[in-house]
Motif scaffolding. Structure first.
Motif, PDB file in Angstrom:
ATOM      1  N   UNK A 306       0.850  -1.282  -0.144  1.00 44.38           N
ATOM      2  CA  UNK A 306      -0.157  -0.062   0.099  1.00 44.38           C
ATOM      3  C   UNK A 306       0.901   1.229   0.020  1.00 44.38           C
ATOM      4  N   UNK A 307       1.707   1.171   0.895  1.00 44.31           N
ATOM      5  CA  UNK A 307       2.669   2.571   0.837  1.00 44.31           C
ATOM      6  C   UNK A 307       3.559   2.464  -0.447  1.00 44.31           C
ATOM      7  N   UNK A 308       4.096   1.590  -0.919  1.00 44.80           N
ATOM      8  CA  UNK A 308       4.737   1.464  -2.258  1.00 44.80           C
ATOM      9  C   UNK A 308       3.638   2.172  -3.348  1.00 44.80           C
ATOM     10  N   UNK A 309       2.453   1.609  -3.590  1.00 50.58           N
ATOM     11  CA  UNK A 309       1.653   2.144  -4.263  1.00 50.58           C
ATOM     12  C   UNK A 309       1.091   3.752  -4.005  1.00 50.58           C
ATOM     13  N   UNK A 310       1.177   4.010  -3.103  1.00 49.31           N
ATOM     14  CA  UNK A 310       0.928   5.541  -2.502  1.00 49.31           C
ATOM     15  C   UNK A 310       2.027   6.425  -3.217  1.00 49.31           C
ATOM     16  N   UNK A 311       3.227   5.752  -2.862  1.00 50.74           N
ATOM     17  CA  UNK A 311       4.542   6.567  -3.283  1.00 50.74           C
ATOM     18  C   UNK A 311       4.497   6.708  -4.967  1.00 50.74           C
ATOM     19  N   UNK A 312       4.303   5.406  -5.411  1.00 52.05           N
ATOM     20  CA  UNK A 312       4.538   5.501  -6.877  1.00 52.05           C
ATOM     21  C   UNK A 312       3.200   6.419  -7.460  1.00 52.05           C
ATOM     22  N   UNK A 313       2.158   6.252  -7.177  1.00 49.50           N
ATOM     23  CA  UNK A 313       1.158   7.022  -7.855  1.00 49.50           C
ATOM     24  C   UNK A 313       1.205   8.748  -7.267  1.00 49.50           C
TER      25      UNK A 313
END
Length: 313
Positions: A306-313
């Motif tokens: 989830x944290x990776x997705x937030x950073x990438x988005x």
């Protein structure tokens, strides 16, 4: 071209052997002492790990007759060398490590897995039943915790836009510590650390009440001392790696007009990570291997993703 004297100093003194072994054993002693006080015990003195290593180095070196001798002997040296290499790649005194590269984050992740592999090889090569069972458990646990740990580290890399630890430290000096910007990745890395270090509740591979000492059951004397020293140093390496990724790493600061070097900042932050792990192991009980896998692959992997997705988005 690498200066030979600087190379020798970095490997043997700072941030290599003497520094890593000294601070690693100190962290192990602090961990034991704080855990004892949390459990209303007196506990051993903080310097007990130094005495343990010294005593083991002076004991008889016994190799089981049925073991694969060359692998049984090589395993502790492999673990020790890998952690020594990690310490020379980590930024300890400044943003620039002793031997950095453009992708040293990947190098550290790779090197931190070698002690686990060495411990498994040592357990299997001992030909002892407890060692084989413990090694099998460690293989399974490794597949559990490594995925969320890599995702947490890549989250930091994605936010900074670099695989260089020096760049990550410099980024945080200008933009603030990353643990406040990506708390889920920090929590994932913090909860994975006890699994890498075989601390409760993830001390499943060397559960003393079940399989004596797991992969290390047949080890004694200097070989056991090298293994224990390697894992004391790994405590410093893992805590220091998390501090570099999320807490700004080594940052020089001024107190009362006195300039304090970055290694002090690194030491304090790494010690804080160790104390958090001590708290975790004092308020939890050992999990079964299936419970540990579910824990790593469901809640921890999910929050890291989830944290990776937030950073990438």
């Amino acid at each position: 071209m690498v200066d030979p004297l600087n190379f020798i100093f970095s490997c043997l003194v700072f941030p290599g052997l003497i520094f890593a072994a000294g601070v690693g054993c100190l962290f192990e002693g602090v961990d034991r002492k704080c855990a004892a006080h949390m459990q209303n015990r007196i506990g051993p003195p903080v310097w007990q790990p130094y005495l343990d290593i010294g005593k083991l180095l002076g004991k008889e070196d016994i190799t089981p007759a049925r073991s694969q001798r060359w692998m049984f002997t090589l395993a502790p040296l492999l673990a020790f060398g890998a952690i020594l290499a990690v310490m020379t790649v980590l930024p300890v005194n400044s943003a620039t490590p002793a031997f950095g590269s453009t992708a040293d984050l990947i190098v550290v992740i790779y090197l931190l897995n070698i002690p686990a592999i060495a411990l498994m090889l040592g357990g299997y090569s001992s030909s002892g039943s407890f060692g084989i069972v413990g090694s099998g458990r460690y293989v399974i646990q490794l597949f559990g915790y490594e995925f969320p740990f890599i995702i947490a580290a890549l989250t930091v890399s994605a936010a900074v836009g670099s695989l260089s630890l020096a760049t990550i430290v410099n980024f945080q000096s200008q933009n603030g510590w990353l643990f406040s910007q990506m708390p889920l990745a920090f929590i994932a890395a913090l909860l994975v650390a006890p699994g890498k270090l075989l601390k409760t509740p993830f001390d499943i591979p060397d559960a003393e009440t079940e399989i004596v000492h797991g992969p290390l059951t047949e080890y004694s004397g200097p070989k056991l001392a090298i293994f224990q020293l390697a894992y004391n140093m790994e405590m410093l390496a893992v805590a220091g790696f998390i501090a570099v990724l999320f807490l700004g790493g080594p940052t020089a600061f001024t107190v009362g007009g006195l300039q304090v070097p970055g290694v002090v900042s690194f030491f304090i932050k790494a010690l804080a990570i160790v104390l958090l792990m001590t708290l975790i192991r004092c308020i939890t009980a050992r999990l079964r291997i299936d419970q540990a896998l579910r824990f790593y692959w469901i809640p921890i992997a999910i929050i890291a993703l989830i944290n990776l997705a937030v950073v990438v988005i």
